[in-house]
Design a protein around this motif. Structure first.
Motif, mmCIF file in Angstrom:
data_model
loop_
_atom_site.group_PDB
_atom_site.id
_atom_site.type_symbol
_atom_site.label_atom_id
_atom_site.label_comp_id
_atom_site.label_asym_id
_atom_site.label_seq_id
_atom_site.Cartn_x
_atom_site.Cartn_y
_atom_site.Cartn_z
ATOM 1 N N UNK A 1 0.933 -1.193 -0.045
ATOM 2 C CA UNK A 1 0.012 0.017 -0.231
ATOM 3 C C UNK A 1 0.997 1.209 -0.333
ATOM 4 N N UNK A 2 2.053 1.328 0.813
ATOM 5 C CA UNK A 2 3.079 2.409 0.756
ATOM 6 C C UNK A 2 3.480 2.689 -0.830
ATOM 7 N N UNK A 3 3.207 1.701 -1.818
ATOM 8 C CA UNK A 3 3.582 2.191 -2.995
ATOM 9 C C UNK A 3 3.001 3.275 -3.618
ATOM 10 N N UNK A 4 1.792 3.680 -3.258
ATOM 11 C CA UNK A 4 0.844 4.805 -3.692
ATOM 12 C C UNK A 4 1.531 6.123 -3.328
ATOM 13 N N UNK A 5 1.937 6.259 -1.837
ATOM 14 C CA UNK A 5 2.333 7.600 -1.850
ATOM 15 C C UNK A 5 3.775 7.820 -2.202
ATOM 16 N N UNK A 6 4.599 6.637 -2.214
ATOM 17 C CA UNK A 6 5.921 6.502 -2.697
ATOM 18 C C UNK A 6 6.101 6.799 -4.145
ATOM 19 N N UNK A 7 5.126 6.336 -5.020
ATOM 20 C CA UNK A 7 5.124 6.790 -6.529
ATOM 21 C C UNK A 7 4.734 8.186 -6.746
ATOM 22 N N UNK A 8 3.753 8.769 -5.982
ATOM 23 C CA UNK A 8 3.470 10.294 -6.131
ATOM 24 C C UNK A 8 4.507 10.888 -5.777
ATOM 25 N N UNK A 9 5.095 10.687 -4.494
ATOM 26 C CA UNK A 9 6.149 11.665 -4.186
ATOM 27 C C UNK A 9 7.183 11.700 -4.726
ATOM 28 N N UNK A 10 7.914 10.414 -5.282
ATOM 29 C CA UNK A 10 9.122 10.478 -5.940
ATOM 30 C C UNK A 10 8.883 10.965 -7.437
ATOM 31 N N UNK A 11 7.753 10.599 -7.879
ATOM 32 C CA UNK A 11 7.426 11.439 -9.393
ATOM 33 C C UNK A 11 7.272 12.907 -9.096
ATOM 34 N N UNK A 12 6.738 13.369 -8.155
ATOM 35 C CA UNK A 12 6.544 14.634 -7.913
ATOM 36 C C UNK A 12 7.816 15.402 -7.981
ATOM 37 N N UNK A 13 8.786 14.813 -6.950
ATOM 38 C CA UNK A 13 10.047 15.423 -6.951
ATOM 39 C C UNK A 13 11.019 15.284 -8.043
ATOM 40 N N UNK A 14 10.909 14.214 -8.907
ATOM 41 C CA UNK A 14 11.606 13.993 -10.076
ATOM 42 C C UNK A 14 11.055 14.971 -11.183
ATOM 43 N N UNK A 15 10.155 15.713 -11.253
ATOM 44 C CA UNK A 15 9.749 16.820 -12.135
ATOM 45 C C UNK A 15 10.463 18.038 -11.821
ATOM 46 N N UNK A 16 11.110 18.321 -10.809
ATOM 47 C CA UNK A 16 11.485 19.617 -10.453
ATOM 48 C C UNK A 16 12.842 19.556 -11.459
ATOM 49 N N UNK A 17 12.950 20.790 -12.004
ATOM 50 C CA UNK A 17 13.881 21.293 -12.846
ATOM 51 C C UNK A 17 15.533 20.963 -12.606
ATOM 52 N N UNK A 18 15.555 21.012 -11.237
ATOM 53 C CA UNK A 18 17.066 20.768 -10.783
ATOM 54 C C UNK A 18 17.424 19.374 -10.628
ATOM 55 N N UNK A 19 16.523 18.446 -10.898
ATOM 56 C CA UNK A 19 16.921 16.951 -10.793
ATOM 57 C C UNK A 19 17.312 16.459 -11.813
#
Length: 192
Positions: free
Chosen positions: A99-117
């Motif tokens: 079940x922790x896959x759901x928040x982990x997917x969203x959080x990691x994907x959101x952070x990966x969208x930043x321009x400085x990544x």
């Protein structure tokens, strides 16, 4: 066009998750008496597959892939989880980690969208944050389940077998995820 990219990323992520559930990563180690031998890391490649999807495709496709994966597993159509599937999986101690896959997917994907990544270290930190998110969700499920008396094992036994023992392999695989995402992100023509 964006919807097509989200759906194709989600489908690729789902296929990665299903395949990752079948793979048990290992590393090579040299032994003077037997030579080169493989050492099992004690985890499957499910979580690295999810993290790679999030880092490459973003939050929406990664979350869609995680939801589809959970739906397939809980419906019992495919036995994609480590110990089977179906609605009875909700009662198992391992469910909180899936079940922790759901928040982990969203959080990691959101952070990966930043321009400085674009640095390897940043991608590694995001992957580690995803592992931490899954560990926190799983640990919370173990804590609530223990208080409710769902399992015969003690809380320290549950935390050790479901949380701490796989953690080393998960952290090691974050390195692979970060490296693969660093190599593949520039090849994608999609704007994150």
């Amino acid at each position: 066009m964006r919807a097509l990219l989200n759906w194709s990323g989600a489908l690729a992520g789902l296929l990665l998750l299903i395949t990752g559930g079948l793979l048990e990563p290992a590393w090579l180690q040299w032994d003077n008496s037997t030579g080169l031998q493989s050492v099992n890391l004690g985890v499957t490649a499910q979580l690295p597959a999810l993290l790679l999807t999030a880092l490459l495709c973003g939050p929406r496709p990664a979350l869609m892939a995680a939801i589809a994966y959970l739906t397939l597993g809980l419906s019992g159509v495919l036995m994609v989880f480590h110990s089977g599937g179906g609605l009875s999986y909700l009662q198992l101690p391992a469910f909180g980690y899936i079940a922790g896959f759901l928040p982990a997917a969203w959080l990691c994907g959101r952070l990966a969208q930043r321009e400085d990544v674009d640095q390897l270290e940043t991608l590694m930190a995001i992957a580690l944050l995803g592992v931490l998110t899954v560990q926190l969700c799983g640990g919370l499920n173990l804590l609530v389940g223990h208080w409710a008396g769902r399992w015969a094992e003690t809380l320290p036994q549950l935390l050790l077998s479901y949380g701490l023992l796989p953690l080393g392999g998960q952290i090691l695989l974050c390195t692979v995820v970060a490296l693969l995402s660093r190599l593949l992100r520039p090849l994608l023509t999609v704007n994150h």
